[in-house]
Scaffold this motif. Structure first.
Motif, PDB file in Angstrom:
ATOM      1  N   GLY A  33       0.773  -1.223   0.000  1.00  0.00           N
ATOM      2  CA  GLY A  33       0.000   0.000   0.000  1.00  0.00           C
ATOM      3  C   GLY A  33       0.805   1.274   0.000  1.00  0.00           C
ATOM      4  O   GLY A  33       0.229   2.373  -0.047  1.00  0.00           O
ATOM      5  N   GLN A  34       2.124   1.180   0.021  1.00  0.00           N
ATOM      6  CA  GLN A  34       2.985   2.361   0.060  1.00  0.00           C
ATOM      7  C   GLN A  34       3.645   2.587  -1.299  1.00  0.00           C
ATOM      8  O   GLN A  34       4.270   1.668  -1.846  1.00  0.00           O
ATOM      9  N   GLU A  35       3.508   3.785  -1.822  1.00  0.00           N
ATOM     10  CA  GLU A  35       4.169   4.123  -3.077  1.00  0.00           C
ATOM     11  C   GLU A  35       5.644   4.411  -2.808  1.00  0.00           C
ATOM     12  O   GLU A  35       5.976   5.183  -1.909  1.00  0.00           O
ATOM     13  N   ILE A  36       6.508   3.779  -3.582  1.00  0.00           N
ATOM     14  CA  ILE A  36       7.946   3.990  -3.429  1.00  0.00           C
ATOM     15  C   ILE A  36       8.542   4.338  -4.789  1.00  0.00           C
ATOM     16  O   ILE A  36       8.012   3.956  -5.829  1.00  0.00           O
ATOM     17  N   SER A  37       9.637   5.063  -4.771  1.00  0.00           N
ATOM     18  CA  SER A  37      10.186   5.622  -6.007  1.00  0.00           C
ATOM     19  C   SER A  37      10.892   4.593  -6.870  1.00  0.00           C
ATOM     20  O   SER A  37      11.033   4.784  -8.078  1.00  0.00           O
ATOM     21  N   PHE A  38      11.361   3.521  -6.270  1.00  0.00           N
ATOM     22  CA  PHE A  38      11.955   2.424  -7.035  1.00  0.00           C
ATOM     23  C   PHE A  38      11.865   1.161  -6.188  1.00  0.00           C
ATOM     24  O   PHE A  38      11.664   1.238  -4.969  1.00  0.00           O
ATOM     25  N   PRO A  39      11.966  -0.016  -6.793  1.00  0.00           N
ATOM     26  CA  PRO A  39      11.593  -1.252  -6.098  1.00  0.00           C
ATOM     27  C   PRO A  39      12.664  -1.832  -5.169  1.00  0.00           C
ATOM     28  O   PRO A  39      13.007  -3.010  -5.228  1.00  0.00           O
ATOM     29  N   VAL A  40      13.192  -0.996  -4.296  1.00  0.00           N
ATOM     30  CA  VAL A  40      14.174  -1.425  -3.296  1.00  0.00           C
ATOM     31  C   VAL A  40      13.760  -0.861  -1.942  1.00  0.00           C
ATOM     32  O   VAL A  40      13.576   0.350  -1.801  1.00  0.00           O
ATOM     33  N   LEU A  41      13.606  -1.736  -0.950  1.00  0.00           N
ATOM     34  CA  LEU A  41      13.247  -1.327   0.399  1.00  0.00           C
ATOM     35  C   LEU A  41      14.373  -1.708   1.363  1.00  0.00           C
ATOM     36  O   LEU A  41      15.206  -2.571   1.063  1.00  0.00           O
ATOM     37  N   ILE A  42      14.361  -1.075   2.519  1.00  0.00           N
ATOM     38  CA  ILE A  42      15.301  -1.399   3.583  1.00  0.00           C
ATOM     39  C   ILE A  42      14.763  -2.588   4.369  1.00  0.00           C
ATOM     40  O   ILE A  42      13.643  -2.545   4.893  1.00  0.00           O
ATOM     41  N   SER A  43      15.540  -3.644   4.448  1.00  0.00           N
ATOM     42  CA  SER A  43      15.143  -4.818   5.216  1.00  0.00           C
ATOM     43  C   SER A  43      15.454  -4.598   6.703  1.00  0.00           C
ATOM     44  O   SER A  43      16.460  -3.963   7.041  1.00  0.00           O
ATOM     45  N   PRO A  44      14.615  -5.093   7.599  1.00  0.00           N
ATOM     46  CA  PRO A  44      14.882  -4.902   9.026  1.00  0.00           C
ATOM     47  C   PRO A  44      16.095  -5.703   9.491  1.00  0.00           C
ATOM     48  O   PRO A  44      16.180  -6.906   9.256  1.00  0.00           O
ATOM     49  N   THR A  45      17.040  -5.021  10.118  1.00  0.00           N
ATOM     50  CA  THR A  45      18.195  -5.686  10.730  1.00  0.00           C
ATOM     51  C   THR A  45      18.385  -5.100  12.122  1.00  0.00           C
ATOM     52  O   THR A  45      18.162  -3.911  12.336  1.00  0.00           O
ATOM     53  N   GLY A  46      18.807  -5.913  13.055  1.00  0.00           N
ATOM     54  CA  GLY A  46      18.890  -5.479  14.444  1.00  0.00           C
ATOM     55  C   GLY A  46      20.171  -4.732  14.781  1.00  0.00           C
ATOM     56  O   GLY A  46      21.202  -4.898  14.138  1.00  0.00           O
ATOM     57  N   VAL A  47      20.092  -3.906  15.806  1.00  0.00           N
ATOM     58  CA  VAL A  47      21.215  -3.221  16.454  1.00  0.00           C
ATOM     59  C   VAL A  47      22.223  -2.673  15.441  1.00  0.00           C
ATOM     60  O   VAL A  47      23.309  -3.212  15.269  1.00  0.00           O
ATOM     61  N   GLN A  48      21.868  -1.592  14.785  1.00  0.00           N
ATOM     62  CA  GLN A  48      22.728  -1.014  13.749  1.00  0.00           C
ATOM     63  C   GLN A  48      23.770  -0.072  14.355  1.00  0.00           C
ATOM     64  O   GLN A  48      23.874   1.109  13.994  1.00  0.00           O
ATOM     65  N   ALA A  49      24.552  -0.605  15.285  1.00  0.00           N
ATOM     66  CA  ALA A  49      25.518   0.208  16.021  1.00  0.00           C
ATOM     67  C   ALA A  49      26.841   0.371  15.276  1.00  0.00           C
ATOM     68  O   ALA A  49      27.895   0.494  15.898  1.00  0.00           O
ATOM     69  N   VAL A  50      26.800   0.388  13.948  1.00  0.00           N
ATOM     70  CA  VAL A  50      28.007   0.715  13.186  1.00  0.00           C
ATOM     71  C   VAL A  50      28.112   2.217  12.983  1.00  0.00           C
ATOM     72  O   VAL A  50      29.099   2.720  12.448  1.00  0.00           O
ATOM     73  N   ASP A  51      27.077   2.946  13.412  1.00  0.00           N
ATOM     74  CA  ASP A  51      27.041   4.402  13.300  1.00  0.00           C
ATOM     75  C   ASP A  51      26.228   4.928  14.484  1.00  0.00           C
ATOM     76  O   ASP A  51      25.234   4.302  14.874  1.00  0.00           O
ATOM     77  N   PRO A  52      26.627   6.061  15.078  1.00  0.00           N
ATOM     78  CA  PRO A  52      25.902   6.563  16.256  1.00  0.00           C
ATOM     79  C   PRO A  52      24.414   6.801  16.015  1.00  0.00           C
ATOM     80  O   PRO A  52      23.604   6.636  16.923  1.00  0.00           O
ATOM     81  N   ASP A  53      24.037   7.200  14.800  1.00  0.00           N
ATOM     82  CA  ASP A  53      22.629   7.468  14.519  1.00  0.00           C
ATOM     83  C   ASP A  53      21.859   6.222  14.105  1.00  0.00           C
ATOM     84  O   ASP A  53      20.623   6.251  14.019  1.00  0.00           O
TER      85      ASP A  53
END
Length: 405
Positions: free
Chosen positions: A82-102
């Motif tokens: 149901g969400q329009e996206i600009s191209f057919p690539v989405l971010i997959s959920p991955t845990g604890v992304q502590a490779v960057d402070p944000d």
């Protein structure tokens, strides 16, 4: 910023921050990150058969290009859950992304800036409210962890935060052993953990400096704030993991119950069999992800691109079929679309971008994939991603795997 950090940033011999391939993002991530942290980004179970096949299987597929017929403009936009996206690539959920402070907030900003959606792990290091504040196309991912009441409470918190859909991951088997060694992840970043990691950190000054802002050290958060109630401190990953291991795996009736309670877009992630895909349709799922957890589940499971086509043929008219696993180029995305996927989800690729250059690195990865999709469409003489089909591919005999029919 410290004087030393300023000198590092102003160094005229620093490489161009833009990287031209996902492989270069990976190389820079490996160079920048301490060994233990980088190891967690390439993890696969046991012998790594599946994680390797996920990537290499794409190379077995060829294209059948047209030399005439390229259109001057091509449409890459699509709609997923149901969400329009600009191209057919989405971010997959991955845990604890502590490779960057944000962490996940940086990834969410990057995805929003590139017009796409993000899956947010329930094991994320940032609260869901902070992520939805910067991206209004977030799907919250849930593991079957704790009681039904616990699971529903997490889903309701995600709904209140503005999440547009729910992703339920079903393919985890708790096998984390690797033949080449598994990284030791500390329960929390305390004096003991810092002392143990100090030899690695000393050799990676740019990574260490990135955790210092306005003269203060930002302590990486290894808790899981989205497992707790809003405003409460999150449990440690190891506390969560213990509860998770002792929770009985979900049944199809459990998933149907959660889908009914949620009442909105609902994805079953981890499908690799036709019969499981049909069961997902039966419970009213909006989407499925053909996935093997990036090679982090039952090793020896075929690459997702090998099983995608038969699954898409069976249920593609009933649900949105997505693929994740092994995407490294825009041409990989196009191959998945030609075999019936509506879109793909990426994991390691954007984490390498995040590690290499923060939010800008994630945007860099998304830009590379977008350009690769566009140039592949041009070569195939297609004006729209929805025009792709099997006729655009050269598929070797025996490439596809079909089971559960």
């Amino acid at each position: 910023m410290s004087k030393f950090a300023e000198l590092v940033e102003r160094n005229p011999w620093r490489r161009n921050p833009w990287f031209e391939t996902v492989g270069e993002a990976q190389r820079r991530a490996r160079k920048r990150l301490p060994k233990t942290i980088y190891s967690s980004l390439i993890a696969g179970t046991q012998a790594g058969i599946t994680v390797t096949d996920n990537v290499e299987a794409f190379n077995e597929l060829g294209f059948a290009p047209h030399v005439i017929g390229a259109t001057p403009e091509r449409s890459l936009a699509t709609t997923v859950m149901g969400q329009e996206i600009s191209f057919p690539v989405l971010i997959s959920p991955t845990g604890v992304q502590a490779v960057d402070p944000d962490g996940e907030v940086a990834v969410a900003r990057a995805a929003a800036n590139r017009g796409t959606a993000m899956g947010l792990s329930s094991f994320a290091s940032k609260p869901v409210e902070e992520v939805t504040a910067v991206n209004d196309k977030v799907f919250f991912q849930i593991y079957w962890l704790g009681s039904r009441e616990d699971i529903l409470a997490r889903a309701q918190r995600a709904r209140e935060a503005g999440c547009q859909g729910l992703i339920v991951t079903t393919d985890w088997v708790f096998n984390v052993g690797r033949d080449w060694g598994s990284p030791e992840i500390p329960e929390k970043v305390d004096v003991k953990a810092v002392a143990r990691l100090a030899p690695e950190m000393i050799t990676k000054p740019r990574f260490a400096l990135s955790w210092i802002r306005d003269g203060k050290l930002i302590v990486p958060d290894l808790s899981a704030p989205n497992i707790a109630h809003k405003g409460e401190p999150g449990p440690t990953f190891f506390d969560v993991y213990g509860t998770w291991m002792n929770t009985p795996p979900p049944t199809w009736e459990d998933l149907k119950w959660l889908r009914e309670q949620w009442g909105g877009p609902f994805m079953v992630k981890g499908v690799s069999r036709i019969d499981d895909a049909k069961r997902a349709v039966d419970i009213g799922a909006t989407a499925i992800s053909v996935s093997n957890h990036g090679g982090n589940n039952l090793d020896g499971t075929p690459a997702t691109i090998r099983v995608l086509g038969p699954i898409a043929d069976a249920v593609g008219s009933d649900v949105d079929v997505l693929l994740d696993g092994g995407i490294r180029r825009g041409s990989d995305v196009v191959k998945a679309l030609a075999l019936g996927a509506k879109a793909v989800m990426i994991g390691r690729a954007y984490l390498w971008g995040l590690a290499a250059n923060g939010q800008v690195g994630v945007e860099n990865v998304l830009d590379l994939l977008r350009m690769g999709v566009d140039s592949s469409l041009m070569g195939l003489g297609k004006a729209d991603v929805h025009d792709l089909s099997r006729d655009d591919l050269i598929i070797p005999d025996g490439f596809e795997r079909s089971y559960g029919a």
